[in-house]
Write a protein that holds these residues in place. Structure first.
Motif, PDB file in Angstrom:
ATOM      1  N   ASP A 145      17.402  19.869   3.923  1.00  0.00           N
ATOM      2  CA  ASP A 145      18.769  19.665   3.413  1.00  0.00           C
ATOM      3  C   ASP A 145      18.766  18.736   2.208  1.00  0.00           C
ATOM      4  N   GLY A 146      17.779  17.857   2.150  1.00  0.00           N
ATOM      5  CA  GLY A 146      17.665  17.005   0.962  1.00  0.00           C
ATOM      6  C   GLY A 146      17.240  17.804  -0.240  1.00  0.00           C
ATOM      7  N   ASN A 172      16.198  23.635   6.737  1.00  0.00           N
ATOM      8  CA  ASN A 172      15.887  22.657   7.801  1.00  0.00           C
ATOM      9  C   ASN A 172      16.800  21.453   7.632  1.00  0.00           C
ATOM     10  N   ASN A 174      18.308  18.194   8.843  1.00  0.00           N
ATOM     11  CA  ASN A 174      18.195  17.056   9.765  1.00  0.00           C
ATOM     12  C   ASN A 174      19.061  15.896   9.319  1.00  0.00           C
ATOM     13  N   MET A 176      19.020  14.252   6.852  1.00  0.00           N
ATOM     14  CA  MET A 176      18.310  13.191   6.142  1.00  0.00           C
ATOM     15  C   MET A 176      17.636  13.740   4.885  1.00  0.00           C
ATOM     16  N   SER A 177      17.681  12.938   3.854  1.00  0.00           N
ATOM     17  CA  SER A 177      16.743  13.128   2.771  1.00  0.00           C
ATOM     18  C   SER A 177      15.657  12.097   3.099  1.00  0.00           C
TER      19      SER A 177
HETATM   20 MG   LIG Z   1      16.273  16.523   5.560  1.00  0.00          MG
END
Ligand SMILES: [Mg+2]
Ligand SMILES: Cc1ncc(C[n+]2csc(CCOP(=O)(O)OP(=O)(O)O)c2C)c(N)n1
Ligand SMILES: CC(=O)[C@@H](O)[C@H](O)COP(=O)(O)O
Length: 628
Positions: A145-146, A172, A174, A176-177
């Motif tokens: 996603d980052g 994917n 999550n 988070m980057s």
């Molecule tokens: Mg991520």
């Protein structure tokens, strides 16, 4: 039973039951945690993708099917499953397994990675080649996603969606980057995650999709119309579908059975671009990493029992820490200072600034091109933007630095951290090109401090210059010199004559000045007295100082932690040539025309002859006439 030892290739997964695969996942996690605790590496990203990787290799048949990892820092399970388990202990070590996918390392690594947001473009390229070659295999891009916040990813989606080529993009997600993910797309993905109404609708949509035996594009359209009714209100996957993808998800990306089922369906039923949205937990399976996925994104050696880093007890600050403190000190005095990062607040040292001056801090996601032009826009309105960016990632913004900053002569300061050889991250991350590419740009100043005190003064000066400026400094600890709290101006284009010698001069820049000083001391012991210049500026050079020195000596060694071609040494040669100085020999020490593989920073500095010993040898060879 050690199932992992029985896996010789991904094909061996085909016959494993789900429970056996779950046991295998546990064993893989243990191996990754153990190895990273000793070698360092990207622990949290890899722990979060164990099930996804197992499911991919179960359903698809690599290397015939191509898995293209984005960034590739999450691909340790992929490496373990594809013939590198026995060598996995060499991860990120000199001559060992690399920390990112690498085509030269394995046929299973379909595309090299390290820089974010490249996977969709590369996967689409492979899909087009496949179709032109009338071949038939699957191409799967796995992007976080980052990385999805990076411009190139969106360019890839835009082109892939309209291409109608059969390819799969696995997002994917999550949340988070390196730090928590940012941006509208991240918010959008969160909507999918939290929208309870959507969850119910999703189950219905899955039931509908799975009830249709063979789903081609035309039949799928029917199913989509069903989803359409939900699209804006409940099924927000519409963003991807409006780009031409069939959106499926979100699916639990840590649930092996769910993943295998949905990947099987996609493999059999879909013949156009599909985006599968999986939700994973970054750091899954190791509590400290689950609790602190940012700290365990990329980590050095650590104690498995406590999760505490095993660090040297050095009290010498890193260049990053010195930059961080200098910036907050300056920001207290100058309200026009803003700070911009491309998804790396911690790595670039902007955390403290973000806490003290949140309204003047901007994390723009993995979007270096945008970061630089965003800064340029701010600068037109009287702001003094500081763009903190790793040297290697600044390469993404080359045109923006020229076209949006330098051409308009805007006061943007680029603070290039990790400039030089970074060590274990290897050739994708070494920041060795910045001196060469920056010094060619008109209006641009490029400087490099000899130590942490000079870094502090250079940052102050760069802002005072009120014009485009770059400061480059290396990864890791500084020199341990005293830091002068009060700020003083470094006169633009002025180098520093550190010592006056006889007919030999060492002209060094940035991190190499300390090596030059050491070399001079070693040579003095042999009655060889060299001049040493701290160049400070790659652009503009201190022409007066260098020319005056060149007219007195017979031999000059230039030393730079950067690529030789077009670098600092080249600038010195051009200066001598432009001033008709031909009767002095010049040796340039720097990085030759090749990519430097991984190792510890000291190992690869030595490999590149970037140390005092090599400077001494260069001088002695000249004196003995053996360098002719
Ligand atoms: Mg991520
Ligand atoms: C162009 C570029 N900018 C910055 C980075 C540094 N970087 C490496 S991984 C990462 C975060 C990636 O986040 P995501 O894609 O969500 O993967 P995750 O770590 O969450 O699995 C960043 C910013 C990079 N590799 N490439
Ligand atoms: C994968 C990636 O690009 C980053 O995680 C990078 O490895 C960070 O480098 P540092 O460890 O130097 O901050």
């Amino acid at each position: 039973m050690n199932i992992l030892e029985q896996i010789k290739s991904p094909a061996d997964l085909k016959y494993l039951s789900i429970p056996k695969m779950q046991a295998l996942a546990t064993q893989i996690r243990e191996l990754i945690i153990k190895t990273v605790s000793q070698n360092g590496g990207h622990l949290a990203p890899c722990l979060g993708t164990v099930e996804l990787t197992l499911a991919l290799h179960k359903v698809f048949s690599c290397p015939r099917d191509k898995i293209v990892w984005d960034v590739g820092h999450q691909a340790y399970t992929h490496k373990i499953l594809t013939g590198r388990r026995d060598k996995f202990s060499t991860l990120r070590k000199k001559n060992g397994i690399t920390g990112f996918p690498n085509r030269f390392e394995s046929i299973y690594d379909a595309f090299g990675a390290g820089h974010a947001s490249t996977s969709i473009s590369a996967a689409l390229g492979m899909a087009v080649a496949r179709d032109l070659n009338h071949e038939n295999y699957n191409v799967i891009a796995v992007i976080g996603d980052g990385a999805m916040t990076g411009g190139e990813a969106l360019e890839g989606l835009n082109n892939a969606g309209i291409s109608k080529r059969k390819m799969i993009v696995i997002l994917n997600d999550n949340e988070m980057s390196i730090a928590p993910n940012v941006g509208a797309l991240s918010e959008y993905l969160s909507l999918i995650r939290v929208n309870e109404k959507y969850r119910r609708a999703k189950k219905d949509v899955h039931r509908i999709l799975s009830s249709i035996p063979r789903i081609g594009n035309s039949v799928l359209k029917t199913a989509n119309y069903v989803k359409d009714g939900f699209r804006n209100a409940i099924v927000p996957g519409g963003f991807f579908e409006s780009l031409g993808f069939t959106y499926i998800g979100p699916t639990d990306g840590n649930n092996l059975e769910d993943l295998i089922n949905v990947l099987e369906k996609i493999k059999i039923n879909m013949d156009g671009p599909v985006l599968l949205h999986v939700q994973t937990k970054k750091g899954k399976g190791y509590i400290p990493a689950e609790r602190h996925p940012d700290k365990f994104h990329g980590i050095g050696k650590f104690d498995i029992a406590t999760g505490k880093p095993i660090v040297s007890d050095s009290i010498i600050p890193t260049y990053t820490a010195v930059f961080s403190q200098a910036l907050v000190d300056l920001a207290a005095q100058d309200k026009n200072i803003t700070a911009i990062t491309a998804a790396m607040p911690s790595g670039t040292g902007l955390q403290k600034f973000s806490e003290l001056y949140p309204s003047r801090f901007f994390d723009v996601g993995i979007a270096e091109e945008h970061a630089v032009t965003f800064a340029a826009g701010q600068a037109t309105q009287g702001k003094h933007p500081i763009v903190a960016i790793y040297s290697t990632f600044s390469q993404r913004a080359y045109d923006q630095i020229i076209h949006d900053v330098a051409l308009q002569n805007l006061p943007v300061v680029l603070c290039l951290d990790r400039a030089g050889l970074v060590g274990e991250d290897g050739p994708t991350h070494h920041g060795v090109f910045d001196m060469a590419y920056i010094r060619q740009i008109p209006n641009m100043v490029c400087m490099a401090p000899k130590d942490e005190n000079e870094l502090r003064q250079m940052l102050y000066s760069a802002i005072k210059y009120n014009s485009p400026c770059t400061i480059r400094y290396p990864r890791g600890s500084a020199c341990g010199v005293e830091i002068q709290e009060e700020f003083s101006l470094v006169e633009k284009g002025k180098g520093e004559l550190l010592s006056i010698g006889d007919d030999i001069a060492i002209i060094a820049v940035g991190s190499m000045v300390q090596e030059a000083i050491k070399a001079r001391e070693e040579l003095l012991n042999e009655k060889i007295n060299c001049s040493v210049i701290n160049a400070r500026f790659i652009k503009p050079l201190d022409a007066n100082l260098i020319l005056a020195t060149a007219r007195k000596v017979k031999f000059i060694v230039t030393v730079e932690e950067g690529i030789l071609a077009g670098g600092f040494g080249s600038a010195v040669l051009e200066l001598l040539s432009d001033n008709n100085i031909y009767d002095v020999s010049v040796i340039r020490l720097g990085i030759k025309d090749k990519f430097i593989e991984q190792g510890t920073r000291q190992e690869i500095l030595d490999e590149c002859n970037l140390n005092s010993k090599s400077i001494v040898n260069a001088v002695k060879n000249f004196i003995n006439g053996s360098d002719k």
